[in-house]
Enzyme design. Structure first.
Site, PDB file in Angstrom:
ATOM      1  CE  LYS A  52      -5.493  -0.686   1.288  1.00  0.00           C
ATOM      2  NZ  LYS A  52      -4.412  -1.675   1.397  1.00  0.00           N
ATOM      3  CB  SER A  64      -0.917  -0.008   1.227  1.00  0.00           C
ATOM      4  OG  SER A  64      -1.824  -1.088   1.153  1.00  0.00           O
ATOM      5  CE  LYS A 101       1.617   2.648   4.610  1.00  0.00           C
ATOM      6  NZ  LYS A 101       1.056   1.781   3.525  1.00  0.00           N
TER       7      LYS A 101
END
Length: 299
Positions: free
Chosen positions: A172, A97, A241
């Site tokens: 994503k 990701s 993140k």
């Protein structure tokens, strides 16, 4: 016959690699913790590669799955790095990701060697990986995706071409930012209702048949928060993140996104307060600390 290498045997990478071991021949695996790769290789009868270069050497498709794009970029160089093993005509599929800018930088370096690249982050968590039913968001050339699709189908149920290089990473990140926003807002709302005397289970029963429902309200709160189970399946640090990447994408595209930025700031604060090992749903505990309310049914 397609030769596949898989690098990164984390919580999601391990079941992904297991599906590949069961559905392909000649799989090679590598992990930063060598003992884990050795144990996996012994269990599933595949090859434990001594280095990224050894894993990639002769492989048609190399799959990477790490916490951040920087981890993949760090594997490229040196005598044992991926660039030393990848041959022209191979494809690197990055299921990290990651962030679009780093993926684009990696793709440019690989292209100089005649190696194709697609960013292909996955969604579905550990449960989806175990079942081989992940959603895979792909950025890059459509023809490259078509070439590696049979490999991705070993662990992916829904494979979507999202656009050019970095598009998979961007989708994503935004998806996970929405997860984060739903978690936080549901926690605030349920804390307010609990303080007003409403049983959170009753509130969720209404919300989940009404317009305010989300995956957080329908699944995460009933299964993890009301039960106080809080299983550790996806780290809060990684969600922090991802939300940061989504906010960065919005800034780079000059899209005003105050909700994304606020969510990024809130999750950074929660991550710093709760530490590296906390699960993403444990952000609710941080909201409970801020509000002085435990989101649970009355005793």
């Amino acid at each position: 016959m397609t030769t596949v290498a898989f690098l990164g045997l984390g919580a999601i990478g391990t079941p992904m690699a297991r599906h590949l071991a069961q559905k392909t021949q000649g799989l090679r695996v590598w992990n930063r913790t060598a003992a884990k790769a050795a144990a996996f290789a012994a269990e599933f009868g595949v090859t434990h590669a001594a280095s990224p270069a050894a894993a990639a050497r002769g492989a048609d498709v190399v799959i990477t799955c790490f916490p951040v794009s920087g981890d993949v970029e760090a594997l490229l160089d040196g005598p044992d790095g991926l660039l030393a093993g990848l041959a022209s005509g191979a494809t690197l599929v990055d299921c990290t990701s990651g962030d679009p800018a780093t993926s684009q930088r990696i793709a440019a370096r690989l292209a100089e060697r005649g190696v194709a690249f697609i960013d292909a982050p996955v969604s579905g968590g550990v449960a989806g990986a175990e079942k081989g039913e992940l959603t895979i968001m792909v950025g890059g050339d459509a023809a490259t995706l078509a070439r590696v699709r049979p490999v991705l189908e070993a662990f992916g149920k829904k494979i979507v071409h999202c656009g050019g290089l970095g598009a998979g990473d961007a989708v994503k990140a935004v998806n996970n930012a929405l997860l984060a926003l739903h978690l936080w807002s549901a926690a605030e709302g349920l804390a307010a209702l609990r303080k007003a005397g409403v049983d959170p289970a009753v509130a969720l029963d209404v919300i989940n048949t009404s317009s305010g429902r989300s995956n957080a309200s329908m699944n995460l709160f009933p299964e993890r928060v009301l039960t106080r189970a809080f299983p550790r399946t996806f780290r809060l640090a990684l969600l922090d993140k991802d939300v940061g990447i989504a906010a960065q994408v919005a800034r780079e595209q000059k899209v005003p996104a105050p909700m994304l930025q606020l969510t990024a700031d809130l999750f950074r604060a929660a991550h710093l307060a709760m530490g590296e090992e906390a699960d993403h749903v444990e952000v609710v505990k941080w909201v409970e600390q801020l509000t002085g309310v435990t989101i649970a049914s009355p005793a």
